[in-house]
Design an enzyme around this catalytic site. Structure first.
Site, PDB file in Angstrom:
ATOM      1  N   ASP A 114       0.974  -1.405   0.211  1.00  0.00           N
ATOM      2  CA  ASP A 114       0.236   0.193  -0.162  1.00  0.00           C
ATOM      3  C   ASP A 114       0.943   0.858   0.014  1.00  0.00           C
ATOM      4  O   ASP A 114       2.263   0.910   0.625  1.00  0.00           O
ATOM      5  CB  ASP A 114      -0.478   0.053   1.166  1.00  0.00           C
ATOM      6  CG  ASP A 114      -2.032  -1.132   1.232  1.00  0.00           C
ATOM      7  OD1 ASP A 114      -1.969  -1.920   0.180  1.00  0.00           O
ATOM      8  OD2 ASP A 114      -2.899  -0.874   2.382  1.00  0.00           O
TER       9      ASP A 114
ATOM     10  N   ARG B 122      -7.059  -4.109  -7.124  1.00  0.00           N
ATOM     11  CA  ARG B 122      -5.977  -3.268  -6.648  1.00  0.00           C
ATOM     12  C   ARG B 122      -4.228  -3.778  -6.920  1.00  0.00           C
ATOM     13  O   ARG B 122      -4.064  -4.336  -5.815  1.00  0.00           O
ATOM     14  CB  ARG B 122      -6.282  -3.509  -4.958  1.00  0.00           C
ATOM     15  CG  ARG B 122      -6.782  -3.264  -4.253  1.00  0.00           C
ATOM     16  CD  ARG B 122      -7.029  -2.520  -2.582  1.00  0.00           C
ATOM     17  NE  ARG B 122      -8.650  -2.418  -2.662  1.00  0.00           N
ATOM     18  CZ  ARG B 122      -8.756  -2.296  -0.238  1.00  0.00           C
ATOM     19  NH1 ARG B 122      -7.313  -2.222   0.063  1.00  0.00           N
ATOM     20  NH2 ARG B 122      -9.811  -1.971  -0.042  1.00  0.00           N
TER      21      ARG B 122
END
Length: 339
Positions: free
Chosen positions: A179, A231
């Site tokens: 992330d 993602r």
């Protein structure tokens, strides 16, 4: 003698052409005449410096050098890794073997964290680049297997800039595998293998975190998103985000999502069995912008596109591989033990 990265890519492309020719009548002779594969074509010669946003001269840094010029140490325990990763000044930290950690280890500025050989592993926790008081700028993470993280495997956060995440293997975490958020900037994510997990790479903290506007400039290239659900990345606010020459295979929910007015350029990627390769907007997040060009969609759905996106070439130069060669090139070169 080690070949250059570009020479290896040419060799890998030639090998892919040879394999394609072998599947056609008469293809053997013509392929051998046209594009013989040199010995060792399957062995990658990786970049010594990053391509993409991590290479850009900005924010007082001319590219990403990590711990270059600092002391080289080898660590075999979680406590030693935490110690050296948190020390001030440049360090080249070599990770040897399997290291068990319990939580996120904070990595501060000017560090290279490099796996030794093909067996370096961090399990049970992950690496967080920087804290609110100790920035994680100018960090390189390469050649490490990340498994079983209790949170993120790698978190680039708290305004960290000039970060290169390269040739890692990431799987089986708790939250995100990689992330990038909270005003981080000038990041390159290259030649990583993501697998056995749902959430691969979030880019942008939340729909309400508008401080990310004007930040989060990230390049994703030559990554293997192998059966991960979603993602790859999911983007908020950032522009431009450059996604090129990645291999997407069997991604159940979607490939890329551009939301909250993000600008994403998607080019020369290979999508295989991905029903929704590109979304404009996702879930409760408003639409972003996407320009796509040169991609291949094999057994995949139709990509969504919208608007215009700033060109990455205004920041850096790069060379594209043909999309048809991406599966062979990426599978040969991505992950650990290739540098």
């Amino acid at each position: 003698m080690m070949t250059t990265h570009r020479s290896w890519r040419r060799a890998a492309v030639a090998a892919a052409m040879l394999l394609a020719a072998l599947a056609t009548p008469g293809g053997v002779a013509s392929a051998v005449r046209a594009a013989p594969a040199p010995a060792g074509a399957a062995v990658a010669a990786a970049e010594n410096t990053p391509i993409g946003f991590a290479s850009v001269n900005a924010l007082g840094r001319n590219g990403t050098t990590g711990g270059a010029g600092g002391t080289t140490v080898t660590v075999t325990t979680g406590s030693a890794l935490e110690d050296y990763a948190g020390r001030p000044g440049p360090y080249i930290i070599q990770v040897s073997g399997r290291i068990q950690v319990d939580d996120m280890i904070t990595v501060v500025a000017d560090k290279s964290i490099l796996g030794v050989g093909s067996t370096a592993e961090i399990t049970g926790g992950g690496l967080q680049l920087g804290s609110t008081t100790r920035p994680g700028n100018n960090v390189i993470i390469r050649n490490i297997r990340f498994t079983g993280a209790s949170d993120d495997s790698i978190s680039v956060t708290n305004k960290a800039h000039h970060v290169w995440i390269d040739h890692n293997d990431l799987s089986d975490g708790y939250d995100g595998l990689l992330d990038i958020k909270r005003e981080s900037d000038f990041v390159t994510v290259s030649w990583n293998h993501f697998h056995h997990h749902s959430k691969a790479s979030l880019l942008g903290h939340s729909d309400n975190y508008t401080a990310d506007i004007g930040k989060l400039r990230v390049t994703y290239h030559h990554n293997f998103f192998d059966g991960t659900d979603q993602r790859h990345p999911r983007v908020r606010f950032a522009e431009p985000v450059h996604v090129f020459n990645n291999y997407y295979r069997d991604n159940a929910l979607y490939g890329i999502a551009s939301t909250e007015n993000a600008g994403v350029l998607v080019e020369n990627n290979y999508f295989q069995n991905v029903a929704h390769p590109i979304y404009v907007g996702y879930d409760k997040s408003g639409p972003g912008r996407v320009v796509e060009r040169g991609n291949l969609y094999v057994g995949s759905g139709t990509p969504q596109t919208a608007g215009t996106v700033a060109e990455p070439r205004t920041y850096y130069s790069y060379t594209l591989d043909a999309a048809a060669t991406v599966p062979s090139v990426v599978q040969a070169g991505a992950g650990v033990g290739k540098i």
